[in-house]
Design a protein around this motif. Structure first.
Motif, PDB file in Angstrom:
ATOM      1  N   PHE A 104     -57.771 -98.319  74.659  1.00 32.51           N
ATOM      2  CA  PHE A 104     -57.297 -97.549  75.821  1.00 32.51           C
ATOM      3  C   PHE A 104     -56.153 -96.488  75.470  1.00 32.51           C
ATOM      4  O   PHE A 104     -55.911 -95.396  75.568  1.00 32.51           O
ATOM      5  CB  PHE A 104     -56.671 -98.489  77.076  1.00 32.51           C
ATOM      6  N   ILE A 105     -55.355 -97.159  74.582  1.00 35.83           N
ATOM      7  CA  ILE A 105     -54.195 -96.372  74.043  1.00 35.83           C
ATOM      8  C   ILE A 105     -54.607 -95.336  73.088  1.00 35.83           C
ATOM      9  O   ILE A 105     -54.076 -94.179  72.884  1.00 35.83           O
ATOM     10  CB  ILE A 105     -53.071 -97.296  73.308  1.00 35.83           C
ATOM     11  N   LEU A 106     -55.767 -95.655  72.230  1.00 35.43           N
ATOM     12  CA  LEU A 106     -56.162 -94.648  71.498  1.00 35.43           C
ATOM     13  C   LEU A 106     -56.789 -93.341  72.177  1.00 35.43           C
ATOM     14  O   LEU A 106     -56.444 -92.259  71.837  1.00 35.43           O
ATOM     15  CB  LEU A 106     -57.476 -94.965  70.548  1.00 35.43           C
ATOM     16  N   ILE A 107     -57.327 -93.355  73.492  1.00 31.03           N
ATOM     17  CA  ILE A 107     -57.690 -92.531  74.463  1.00 31.03           C
ATOM     18  C   ILE A 107     -56.509 -91.585  74.704  1.00 31.03           C
ATOM     19  O   ILE A 107     -56.542 -90.446  74.589  1.00 31.03           O
ATOM     20  CB  ILE A 107     -58.514 -92.868  75.624  1.00 31.03           C
ATOM     21  N   VAL A 108     -55.558 -92.323  74.941  1.00 36.51           N
ATOM     22  CA  VAL A 108     -54.217 -91.821  75.700  1.00 36.51           C
ATOM     23  C   VAL A 108     -53.588 -90.863  74.296  1.00 36.51           C
ATOM     24  O   VAL A 108     -53.267 -89.884  74.561  1.00 36.51           O
ATOM     25  CB  VAL A 108     -53.170 -92.626  76.280  1.00 36.51           C
ATOM     26  N   MET A 109     -53.656 -91.320  73.231  1.00 37.34           N
ATOM     27  CA  MET A 109     -52.960 -90.751  71.971  1.00 37.34           C
ATOM     28  C   MET A 109     -54.053 -89.520  71.744  1.00 37.34           C
ATOM     29  O   MET A 109     -53.635 -88.713  71.573  1.00 37.34           O
ATOM     30  CB  MET A 109     -53.321 -91.884  70.752  1.00 37.34           C
ATOM     31  N   ILE A 110     -55.232 -89.300  71.902  1.00 41.24           N
ATOM     32  CA  ILE A 110     -56.102 -88.576  71.596  1.00 41.24           C
ATOM     33  C   ILE A 110     -55.847 -87.210  72.637  1.00 41.24           C
ATOM     34  O   ILE A 110     -55.574 -86.014  72.513  1.00 41.24           O
ATOM     35  CB  ILE A 110     -57.618 -88.700  71.688  1.00 41.24           C
ATOM     36  N   LYS A 112     -52.999 -86.905  74.149  1.00 41.57           N
ATOM     37  CA  LYS A 112     -51.517 -86.343  73.954  1.00 41.57           C
ATOM     38  C   LYS A 112     -51.755 -85.456  72.550  1.00 41.57           C
ATOM     39  O   LYS A 112     -51.218 -84.175  72.687  1.00 41.57           O
ATOM     40  CB  LYS A 112     -50.635 -87.384  73.530  1.00 41.57           C
ATOM     41  N   LEU A 113     -52.517 -85.568  71.526  1.00 42.43           N
ATOM     42  CA  LEU A 113     -52.784 -84.731  70.353  1.00 42.43           C
ATOM     43  C   LEU A 113     -53.478 -83.506  70.996  1.00 42.43           C
ATOM     44  O   LEU A 113     -53.086 -82.490  70.544  1.00 42.43           O
ATOM     45  CB  LEU A 113     -53.717 -85.536  69.466  1.00 42.43           C
ATOM     46  N   ARG A 114     -54.352 -83.667  71.981  1.00 38.14           N
ATOM     47  CA  ARG A 114     -54.919 -82.234  72.322  1.00 38.14           C
ATOM     48  C   ARG A 114     -53.886 -81.405  73.182  1.00 38.14           C
ATOM     49  O   ARG A 114     -54.305 -80.356  73.193  1.00 38.14           O
ATOM     50  CB  ARG A 114     -56.403 -82.982  73.177  1.00 38.14           C
ATOM     51  N   VAL A 118     -47.956 -84.114  69.146  1.00 40.49           N
ATOM     52  CA  VAL A 118     -48.147 -84.604  67.678  1.00 40.49           C
ATOM     53  C   VAL A 118     -47.182 -85.791  67.499  1.00 40.49           C
ATOM     54  O   VAL A 118     -47.680 -87.091  67.214  1.00 40.49           O
ATOM     55  CB  VAL A 118     -48.187 -83.700  66.646  1.00 40.49           C
ATOM     56  N   THR A 119     -46.056 -85.612  67.737  1.00 42.35           N
ATOM     57  CA  THR A 119     -44.948 -86.751  67.322  1.00 42.35           C
ATOM     58  C   THR A 119     -44.979 -87.745  68.459  1.00 42.35           C
ATOM     59  O   THR A 119     -45.159 -88.798  67.915  1.00 42.35           O
ATOM     60  CB  THR A 119     -43.266 -85.839  67.580  1.00 42.35           C
ATOM     61  N   TYR A 120     -45.354 -87.391  69.747  1.00 45.52           N
ATOM     62  CA  TYR A 120     -45.581 -88.607  70.623  1.00 45.52           C
ATOM     63  C   TYR A 120     -46.836 -89.442  70.351  1.00 45.52           C
ATOM     64  O   TYR A 120     -46.918 -90.588  70.291  1.00 45.52           O
ATOM     65  CB  TYR A 120     -45.995 -87.921  72.155  1.00 45.52           C
ATOM     66  N   ALA A 121     -47.988 -88.648  69.848  1.00 48.26           N
ATOM     67  CA  ALA A 121     -49.012 -89.469  69.449  1.00 48.26           C
ATOM     68  C   ALA A 121     -48.684 -90.077  68.319  1.00 48.26           C
ATOM     69  O   ALA A 121     -49.452 -91.208  68.515  1.00 48.26           O
ATOM     70  CB  ALA A 121     -49.897 -88.421  69.428  1.00 48.26           C
ATOM     71  N   ALA A 122     -48.471 -89.893  67.434  1.00 50.51           N
ATOM     72  CA  ALA A 122     -47.940 -90.548  66.121  1.00 50.51           C
ATOM     73  C   ALA A 122     -47.001 -91.831  66.442  1.00 50.51           C
ATOM     74  O   ALA A 122     -47.511 -93.101  65.946  1.00 50.51           O
ATOM     75  CB  ALA A 122     -47.114 -89.628  64.976  1.00 50.51           C
ATOM     76  N   ILE A 123     -46.044 -91.606  67.457  1.00 48.52           N
ATOM     77  CA  ILE A 123     -45.295 -92.920  67.666  1.00 48.52           C
ATOM     78  C   ILE A 123     -46.154 -93.825  68.606  1.00 48.52           C
ATOM     79  O   ILE A 123     -46.031 -95.206  68.387  1.00 48.52           O
ATOM     80  CB  ILE A 123     -43.904 -92.506  68.417  1.00 48.52           C
ATOM     81  N   LEU A 124     -47.004 -93.310  69.432  1.00 43.70           N
ATOM     82  CA  LEU A 124     -47.944 -94.300  70.267  1.00 43.70           C
ATOM     83  C   LEU A 124     -48.877 -94.899  69.375  1.00 43.70           C
ATOM     84  O   LEU A 124     -49.103 -95.969  69.762  1.00 43.70           O
ATOM     85  CB  LEU A 124     -48.536 -93.168  71.275  1.00 43.70           C
ATOM     86  N   PHE A 125     -49.220 -94.271  68.422  1.00 44.01           N
ATOM     87  CA  PHE A 125     -50.306 -94.865  67.513  1.00 44.01           C
ATOM     88  C   PHE A 125     -49.589 -95.947  66.588  1.00 44.01           C
ATOM     89  O   PHE A 125     -50.031 -97.174  66.638  1.00 44.01           O
ATOM     90  CB  PHE A 125     -50.644 -93.836  66.518  1.00 44.01           C
ATOM     91  N   ILE A 126     -48.310 -95.892  66.146  1.00 42.98           N
ATOM     92  CA  ILE A 126     -47.491 -96.988  65.648  1.00 42.98           C
ATOM     93  C   ILE A 126     -47.432 -97.866  66.519  1.00 42.98           C
ATOM     94  O   ILE A 126     -47.536 -99.438  66.037  1.00 42.98           O
ATOM     95  CB  ILE A 126     -46.227 -96.488  64.899  1.00 42.98           C
ATOM     96  N   CYS A 127     -46.731 -97.827  67.520  1.00 46.57           N
ATOM     97  CA  CYS A 127     -46.893 -98.879  68.607  1.00 46.57           C
ATOM     98  C   CYS A 127     -48.204 -99.604  68.976  1.00 46.57           C
ATOM     99  O   CYS A 127     -48.010-100.871  69.026  1.00 46.57           O
ATOM    100  CB  CYS A 127     -46.093 -98.348  69.755  1.00 46.57           C
TER     101      CYS A 127
END
Length: 152
Positions: A104-110, A112-114, A118-127
């Motif tokens: 689910f978070i990967l989908i949200v991250m994608i 956000k990237l779209r 980018v910074t938000y997606a990177a922090i989301l990915f690490i979390c």
């Protein structure tokens, strides 16, 4: 937005993903394909777990407030065979819930990237790795240990 706001939002999103993981996991746990996940493993070698820091992660969980989150995954005394089977089942349930949350978070991250965040997606990915992927991998590692005990 600042990095601290991204971090706060990411942690909130990941904690919310646990609820989504629980809901979806409950909806699918009685389906025929669910039992196939019981022996699913991303990592085959114990040395890989150590290399990615799973020993430290486990120590942090045991020595922080996270130890209070899933009390079903504890032994009060030496467990019986049936208790080992029950806890293994609970570990599988927890593992799958975290994997659902991770996806689910990967989908949200994608998304956000779209949108160019980018910074938000990177922090989301690490979390997401810390709060969803690592707990799932820890459950897999613990299930392997239980399987070794059950083989004896």
């Amino acid at each position: 937005m600042t990095i601290s706001i991204y971090l706060f939002n990411s942690i909130v999103f990941v904690f919310a993903s646990w609820t989504i993981g629980l809901v979806i996991n409950n909806a699918i746990k009685n389906m025929a394909f669910y039992s196939r996940f019981s022996h699913f493993n991303f990592i085959k070698k114990e040395s890989t777990y150590r290399a990615i820091g799973m020993t430290s992660f486990k120590w942090i969980l045991k020595n922080s407030f996270f130890k209070y989150f899933n009390q079903k995954l504890k032994f009060e005394s030496r467990p019986s065979i049936s208790q080992l089977h029950d806890i293994r089942k609970e570990m599988t349930y927890s593992e799958i819930g975290h994997l659902i949350g991770f996806i689910f978070i990967l989908i949200v991250m994608i998304l956000k990237l779209r949108d160019g965040h980018v910074t938000y997606a990177a922090i989301l990915f690490i979390c997401n790795i810390i709060f969803n992927l690592y707990p799932s991998l820890l459950q897999q590692q613990n299930k392997k240990q239980i399987d070794r005990i059950l083989k004896r």
